[in-house]
Design a protein around this motif. Structure first.
Motif, PDB file in Angstrom:
ATOM      1  N   ARG A 104     -29.767 -21.451  36.463  1.00 59.01           N
ATOM      2  CA  ARG A 104     -30.070 -22.774  35.996  1.00 59.01           C
ATOM      3  C   ARG A 104     -30.150 -23.155  34.773  1.00 59.01           C
ATOM      4  NH1 ARG A 104     -36.204 -22.465  38.959  1.00 59.01           N
ATOM      5  NH2 ARG A 104     -35.419 -23.128  40.975  1.00 59.01           N
ATOM      6  N   ASN A 105     -29.262 -24.142  34.409  1.00 58.74           N
ATOM      7  CA  ASN A 105     -28.826 -24.517  32.849  1.00 58.74           C
ATOM      8  C   ASN A 105     -30.259 -24.844  32.132  1.00 58.74           C
ATOM      9  OD1 ASN A 105     -27.029 -25.527  34.919  1.00 58.74           O
ATOM     10  ND2 ASN A 105     -25.733 -25.726  33.004  1.00 58.74           N
ATOM     11  N   PRO A 106     -30.315 -24.248  30.842  1.00 55.77           N
ATOM     12  CA  PRO A 106     -31.352 -24.794  29.938  1.00 55.77           C
ATOM     13  C   PRO A 106     -30.894 -26.137  29.218  1.00 55.77           C
ATOM     14  CG  PRO A 106     -29.687 -23.314  28.954  1.00 55.77           C
ATOM     15  CD  PRO A 106     -29.237 -23.560  30.066  1.00 55.77           C
ATOM     16  N   ILE A 107     -32.042 -26.879  29.123  1.00 59.02           N
ATOM     17  CA  ILE A 107     -31.817 -28.252  28.634  1.00 59.02           C
ATOM     18  C   ILE A 107     -31.915 -28.119  26.938  1.00 59.02           C
ATOM     19  CG2 ILE A 107     -33.003 -30.357  28.364  1.00 59.02           C
ATOM     20  CD1 ILE A 107     -31.978 -29.982  30.997  1.00 59.02           C
ATOM     21  N   ARG A 108     -30.812 -28.571  26.377  1.00 58.72           N
ATOM     22  CA  ARG A 108     -30.742 -28.374  25.047  1.00 58.72           C
ATOM     23  C   ARG A 108     -31.766 -29.387  24.132  1.00 58.72           C
ATOM     24  NH1 ARG A 108     -26.545 -26.292  22.104  1.00 58.72           N
ATOM     25  NH2 ARG A 108     -26.010 -26.891  20.101  1.00 58.72           N
ATOM     26  N   GLY A 109     -32.133 -28.798  23.063  1.00 57.89           N
ATOM     27  CA  GLY A 109     -33.370 -29.610  22.604  1.00 57.89           C
ATOM     28  C   GLY A 109     -32.743 -30.917  21.848  1.00 57.89           C
ATOM     29  N   ARG A 110     -33.448 -31.856  21.656  1.00 53.82           N
ATOM     30  CA  ARG A 110     -32.958 -33.194  21.092  1.00 53.82           C
ATOM     31  C   ARG A 110     -32.805 -33.213  19.594  1.00 53.82           C
ATOM     32  NH1 ARG A 110     -37.573 -36.822  23.267  1.00 53.82           N
ATOM     33  NH2 ARG A 110     -38.985 -35.287  22.469  1.00 53.82           N
ATOM     34  N   LEU A 111     -32.272 -34.266  19.021  1.00 53.90           N
ATOM     35  CA  LEU A 111     -32.264 -34.475  17.662  1.00 53.90           C
ATOM     36  C   LEU A 111     -32.859 -35.759  17.580  1.00 53.90           C
ATOM     37  CD1 LEU A 111     -28.542 -33.412  16.877  1.00 53.90           C
ATOM     38  CD2 LEU A 111     -30.508 -32.051  16.336  1.00 53.90           C
ATOM     39  N   LEU A 112     -33.729 -35.675  16.741  1.00 55.46           N
ATOM     40  CA  LEU A 112     -34.562 -36.958  16.502  1.00 55.46           C
ATOM     41  C   LEU A 112     -34.691 -37.486  15.118  1.00 55.46           C
ATOM     42  CD1 LEU A 112     -37.993 -35.791  18.287  1.00 55.46           C
ATOM     43  CD2 LEU A 112     -36.035 -36.974  19.301  1.00 55.46           C
ATOM     44  N   ASP A 113     -34.740 -38.911  14.878  1.00 54.82           N
ATOM     45  CA  ASP A 113     -34.877 -39.260  13.409  1.00 54.82           C
ATOM     46  C   ASP A 113     -36.313 -38.885  13.070  1.00 54.82           C
ATOM     47  OD1 ASP A 113     -36.634 -41.405  14.343  1.00 54.82           O
ATOM     48  OD2 ASP A 113     -35.511 -42.759  13.127  1.00 54.82           O
ATOM     49  N   ARG A 114     -36.527 -39.190  11.711  1.00 54.89           N
ATOM     50  CA  ARG A 114     -37.791 -39.002  11.134  1.00 54.89           C
ATOM     51  C   ARG A 114     -38.879 -39.598  11.996  1.00 54.89           C
ATOM     52  NH1 ARG A 114     -39.660 -41.798   6.216  1.00 54.89           N
ATOM     53  NH2 ARG A 114     -38.836 -43.965   6.174  1.00 54.89           N
ATOM     54  N   HIS A 115     -38.620 -40.642  12.624  1.00 56.77           N
ATOM     55  CA  HIS A 115     -39.939 -41.305  13.538  1.00 56.77           C
ATOM     56  C   HIS A 115     -39.893 -40.848  14.853  1.00 56.77           C
ATOM     57  CE1 HIS A 115     -40.566 -43.856   9.592  1.00 56.77           C
ATOM     58  NE2 HIS A 115     -39.335 -44.292   9.920  1.00 56.77           N
ATOM     59  N   GLY A 116     -39.190 -39.902  15.345  1.00 54.71           N
ATOM     60  CA  GLY A 116     -39.223 -39.385  16.561  1.00 54.71           C
ATOM     61  C   GLY A 116     -38.067 -40.164  17.647  1.00 54.71           C
ATOM     62  N   GLN A 117     -37.181 -41.298  16.892  1.00 51.51           N
ATOM     63  CA  GLN A 117     -36.317 -41.572  17.776  1.00 51.51           C
ATOM     64  C   GLN A 117     -35.330 -40.954  18.162  1.00 51.51           C
ATOM     65  OE1 GLN A 117     -36.624 -45.157  18.929  1.00 51.51           O
ATOM     66  NE2 GLN A 117     -38.650 -44.899  17.878  1.00 51.51           N
ATOM     67  N   VAL A 118     -34.794 -41.035  19.235  1.00 53.17           N
ATOM     68  CA  VAL A 118     -33.689 -40.030  19.825  1.00 53.17           C
ATOM     69  C   VAL A 118     -32.427 -40.216  19.666  1.00 53.17           C
ATOM     70  CG1 VAL A 118     -32.899 -39.077  22.080  1.00 53.17           C
ATOM     71  CG2 VAL A 118     -35.046 -39.529  21.913  1.00 53.17           C
ATOM     72  N   LEU A 119     -31.844 -39.304  18.903  1.00 52.29           N
ATOM     73  CA  LEU A 119     -30.465 -39.367  18.382  1.00 52.29           C
ATOM     74  C   LEU A 119     -29.463 -38.775  19.429  1.00 52.29           C
ATOM     75  CD1 LEU A 119     -30.794 -39.023  14.485  1.00 52.29           C
ATOM     76  CD2 LEU A 119     -30.834 -41.078  15.882  1.00 52.29           C
ATOM     77  N   ALA A 120     -29.969 -37.532  19.789  1.00 49.85           N
ATOM     78  CA  ALA A 120     -28.931 -36.744  20.692  1.00 49.85           C
ATOM     79  C   ALA A 120     -29.993 -36.245  21.847  1.00 49.85           C
ATOM     80  CB  ALA A 120     -28.292 -35.534  20.315  1.00 49.85           C
ATOM     81  N   THR A 121     -29.466 -36.089  23.185  1.00 52.41           N
ATOM     82  CA  THR A 121     -30.381 -35.742  24.273  1.00 52.41           C
ATOM     83  C   THR A 121     -29.392 -35.226  25.257  1.00 52.41           C
ATOM     84  OG1 THR A 121     -32.153 -36.319  25.899  1.00 52.41           O
ATOM     85  CG2 THR A 121     -30.551 -37.814  25.356  1.00 52.41           C
ATOM     86  N   SER A 122     -29.926 -34.686  26.424  1.00 55.25           N
ATOM     87  CA  SER A 122     -29.077 -34.160  27.489  1.00 55.25           C
ATOM     88  C   SER A 122     -29.116 -35.043  28.533  1.00 55.25           C
ATOM     89  CB  SER A 122     -29.651 -32.766  27.875  1.00 55.25           C
ATOM     90  OG  SER A 122     -29.464 -31.980  26.782  1.00 55.25           O
ATOM     91  N   ARG A 123     -28.027 -35.100  29.505  1.00 52.69           N
ATOM     92  CA  ARG A 123     -27.747 -35.647  30.698  1.00 52.69           C
ATOM     93  C   ARG A 123     -27.451 -34.908  31.902  1.00 52.69           C
ATOM     94  NH1 ARG A 123     -22.668 -37.657  32.021  1.00 52.69           N
ATOM     95  NH2 ARG A 123     -21.078 -37.415  30.176  1.00 52.69           N
ATOM     96  N   LEU A 124     -27.660 -35.243  33.092  1.00 57.74           N
ATOM     97  CA  LEU A 124     -27.330 -34.056  34.149  1.00 57.74           C
ATOM     98  C   LEU A 124     -25.847 -34.915  34.940  1.00 57.74           C
ATOM     99  CD1 LEU A 124     -30.459 -33.591  36.106  1.00 57.74           C
ATOM    100  CD2 LEU A 124     -29.446 -32.123  34.192  1.00 57.74           C
TER     101      LEU A 124
END
Length: 583
Positions: free
Chosen positions: A60-80
Motif C-alpha cells: 500500500r502506497n504511503p500518502i506524501r505529506g502536503r506542502l502548505l503556505d503559512r496560512h494552511g493553504q495547500v500548495l502540493a498534495t497527492s492524487r490517486l
C-alpha cells in the motif's frame, strides 16, 4: 523327469522375492534420499517457494505529506491514479502477443505503445513493467470484468504528486519523479520500493524524509487460482508529514503575475526582521504536474531548452548595477575616509587615468543621500577611487555578498561573485587597475549578486543592521549583527527613502501605499539588453516586507521595469492597511 522339472521351477521362484525386495528397497531408498534432499538440505528454500506461491504481499502506497503556505493553504498534495502492469515472469514471449492484443482491444490502447513499454521496461530483476498510466474509470472497470482471463496483467493504484496551483512557486516547491533502478538498489534498505517516487528539486527534495511516509501492505493467502482465501496480516501505510512554509499564497500569486511582463527574471519578498520568505518566483517557469507521472519527450525538451525554465533565477548571480551603491556608501562611511555629512562633486563626466566615464546629469556638490536618490555615477566613481577596492569588497562581504545565504535550498544556490584583486590575479592572470575600481563602485565589472542576496542586504538596512538567514520553512529566527555604525545606517535609510520621494523610483511614492524606501539599478549586459533591478522595503519607519524584483535582459530601467513589479506586490501585501504614503 517330472519330479526334477518341478524341483527346478520351485528353485527359480525362490530368487524372485529377493529381486523384488531389492527393487522395493532401491526405490524406497531413492524416495527417502529425495525426501531428505528436499526437506533436510533444501527444506527452508522449498518452504519459502511454497509460501511465495501461497502467500502474497499486497503493498500500500504511503500518502506524501502536503506542502502548505503559512496560512494552511495547500500548495502540493497527492492524487490517486490507476496504471496497467504486467508481471514479466508470468508472460512468456509466446504468450505476449495474445495478451497484448486483448489489452489493446479491451482498453483502447495502441499495440505499438504496449510493445515499446514492455521492451523499455524489461529488467533483470523481474520487476513488473508499467504498460499504461492514468487509466480512466471505464478502462479500469473493463479490466476488472475480464481480469480472470488476463493472467499476468494487473491494474493497480498509484499515488502521484499534485500541484493544484500549477506553475505557482514551482522552483520553491520542486517536483517528484519515479525512483530509478540504481537509486532503488541504494535506497531499498531505507524502506524504498521500486514503485516509489522521490523529490528531485526544491523543498520536495530537501525534505524528502519528512514528506515521504512509510509503505504498508496486506499479507494474504491465495489458492491455486490466485483467489484470496484469508488475510494473514495488515500493516497500514504511514502518511508523510505536512510541511508548513513561510510563503504567503496571495503575495506569491502577485509575484507570479508581476513577472508575466518579463521573459526572464525573479522576485523575492522577505520579512526583514526574521528572514521568512513570503514570495519567491522565477521566470521562465514550469508546471511540476508534468512530472506526475512523467513528461513527454516534447515537454522534456522544452524543460531543458536554452531558456532553462527549471533554473531558479532567484539563486543566480547577475551584475547588481546601481543597487551596489548601497555597498559603496557603507564602505565609504565605515572606512572613516568619509563622514555622513560630506559632499562630493557630481559632473557630466569623470576622467581618470586617461579614460572618461559619462553620467546622466551634473548636480554639483551633493551628499550621500541625494547621490543615492539620483543614482549619480560620477559621485560614486570619485568615492570608489578614494576608498579603494579593499574597503569596497570588505563592505560587500560584510553585507552578505559573495557567500551563500543559508536558505534550505542550499544545493541550488550560487554564492555570486566578488571579482576583487585576488580573484582577477588568480582567474584572469591580470593586475588590478583603476578601471576595475571605478566600474565596481557602481556595481558593474566582475560582480554578480543573486536576488536573494540582495533581499538580505536590504533587510539589513531596514532592520537596523542585522544579517538574517532566509528560510522557506517556519523556524526560529537566525540573524547576525553586522555592526554598521548608527550614522551609516541613518544615511542609507535616508537615501533609500529619497530615491522614492524625489529620485529614480517616484512611481512608488503612492498615497495608497505606506512609505516605501528602495533603490533602482540598470545593469549593462552588452550586446544584450540591460538588466533591470529594484530593491526596497516598507513601511520605511517600521519595515515588515522587503522586495527585490529583477528583469533579466528586459531592457528599460529599474524604475520603469522592476519598480512596477514591486508596486504590485506592495499593493497586495498592504491592502487593507491604513496608508500614509506620499512625500
Amino acid at each position: 523327469m517330472a519330479a526334477y522339472g518341478q524341483a527346478g521351477r520351485h528353485s527359480g521362484m525362490g530368487q524372485q522375492p529377493v529381486l523384488l525386495l531389492l527393487v522395493v528397497v532401491l526405490f524406497s531408498g531413492a524416495m527417502v534420499a529425495r525426501l531428505a534432499w528436499l526437506q533436510l538440505i533444501h527444506g527452508a528454500e522449498n518452504r519459502e517457494r511454497a509460501d511465495e506461491n501461497r502467500i502474497r504481499l499486497m503493498p500500500r502506497n504511503p500518502i506524501r505529506g502536503r506542502l502548505l503556505d503559512r496560512h494552511g493553504q495547500v500548495l502540493a498534495t497527492s492524487r490517486l491514479t490507476y496504471n496497467l502492469y504486467i508481471q514479466p515472469r508470468e508472460v512468456s514471449e509466446a504468450r505476449w502477443p495474445e495478451l497484448r492484443d486483448r489489452l489493446a482491444s479491451l482498453l483502447g490502447l495502441a499495440v505499438a505503445d504496449l510493445n515499446e513499454r514492455r521492451r523499455s521496461g524489461t529488467n533483470a530483476e523481474g520487476f513488473r513493467i508499467e504498460l499504461a498510466q492514468s487509466l480512466g474509470p471505464e478502462q479500469v472497470l473493463r479490466f476488472r470484468e475480464q481480469a480472470s482471463g488476463l493472467r499476468g496483467a494487473e491494474v493497480d493504484v498509484d499515488v502521484l504528486r499534485s500541484y493544484p496551483n500549477g506553475r505557482l512557486a514551482a522552483h520553491v516547491l520542486g517536483y517528484t519523479s519515479g525512483i530509478t533502478e540504481e537509486e532503488y538498489e541504494r535506497l531499498r534498505q531505507n524502506g524504498y520500493r521500486i514503485r516509489d517516487r522521490v523529490g528531485r528539486s526544491g523543498l520536495e527534495k530537501v525534505f524528502e524524509s519528512h514528506l515521504r511516509g512509510e509503505w504498508g501492505g496486506q499479507q494474504v493467502e491465495v489458492n491455486a487460482a490466485g483467489q484470496v482465501q484469508r488475510v494473514l496480516g495488515d500493516k497500514p501505510a504511514k502518511a508523510g508529514k505536512d510541511l508548513r512554509l513561510t510563503l504567503d499564497l496571495p503575495l506569491q500569486r502577485a509575484a507570479e503575475k508581476a513577472l508575466d511582463g518579463v521573459r526572464k527574471g525573479a522576485i523575492v519578498a522577505m520579512d526583514p526582521q526574521t528572514g521568512a520568505i513570503r514570495a519567491m518566483a522565477s521566470r521562465p517557469s514550469f508546471d511540476p504536474n508534468v512530472f506526475s507521472p512523467a513528461p513527454t519527450s516534447k515537454q522534456w525538451a522544452a524543460l531543458n531548452g536554452p531558456d532553462a525554465p527549471l533554473l531558479n533565477r532567484a539563486f543566480r548571480g547577475f551584475p547588481p548595477a546601481s543597487t551596489f551603491k548601497i555597498v559603496t556608501t557603507a564602505a565609504a562611511l565605515e572606512s572613516g575616509i568619509y563622514q555622513p555629512d560630506d559632499k562630493v562633486l557630481t559632473t557630466d563626466s569623470f576622467c581618470y587615468a586617461g579614460l572618461c566615464y559619462g553620467d546622466h546629469g551634473a548636480h554639483g556638490m551633493v551628499g550621500f543621500p541625494f547621490a543615492l536618490a539620483v543614482s549619480s555615477n560620477t559621485f560614486y566613481y570619485r568615492v570608489g577611487v578614494r576608498i579603494g577596492p579593499d574597503a569596497l569588497f570588505k563592505a560587500a562581504r560584510r553585507l552578505g555578498y559573495g557567500s551563500a545565504t543559508g536558505i534550505e535550498l542550499t544545493e541550488e544556490e550560487t554564492p555570486g561573485l566578488l571579482g576583487d584583486q585576488a580573484w582577477k590575479k588568480e582567474v584572469l592572470g591580470e593586475p588590478w587597475t583603476p578601471v576595475d575600481t571605478i566600474t565596481s563602485a557602481i556595481g558593474q565589472g566582475a560582480l554578480q549578486v543573486t536576488p536573494l542576496q540582495m533581499a538580505r542586504l536590504y533587510a539589513a538596512v531596514a532592520n537596523g543592521g542585522w544579517l538574517v538567514t532566509p528560510h522557506l520553512v517556519e523556524r526560529p529566527t537566525t540573524r547576525t549583527r553586522i555592526g554598521l555604525k548608527p550614522a551609516t545606517l541613518a544615511v542609507l535609510q535616508k537615501g533609500l527613502r529619497m530615491v522614492v520621494t524625489e529620485g529614480t523610483a517616484r512611481l512608488l511614492n503612492d498615497p495608497n501605499l505606506p512609505p516605501v524606501s528602495g533603490k533602482t539599478g540598470t545593469g549593462e549586459d552588452p550586446p544584450r539588453p540591460d538588466h533591470a533591478w529594484f530593491g526596497g522595503y516598507a513601511p520605511s519607519g517600521h519595515p515588515t516586507l522587503v522586495i527585490v524584483a529583477f528583469g533579466e535582459n528586459s531592457g528599460g530601467y529599474g524604475g520603469t521595469v522592476a519598480a512596477p513589479m514591486v508596486k504590485a506586490l506592495m499593493t497586495t501585501w498592504f491592502r487593507g492597511t491604513p496608508a500614509s504614503g506620499g512625500s
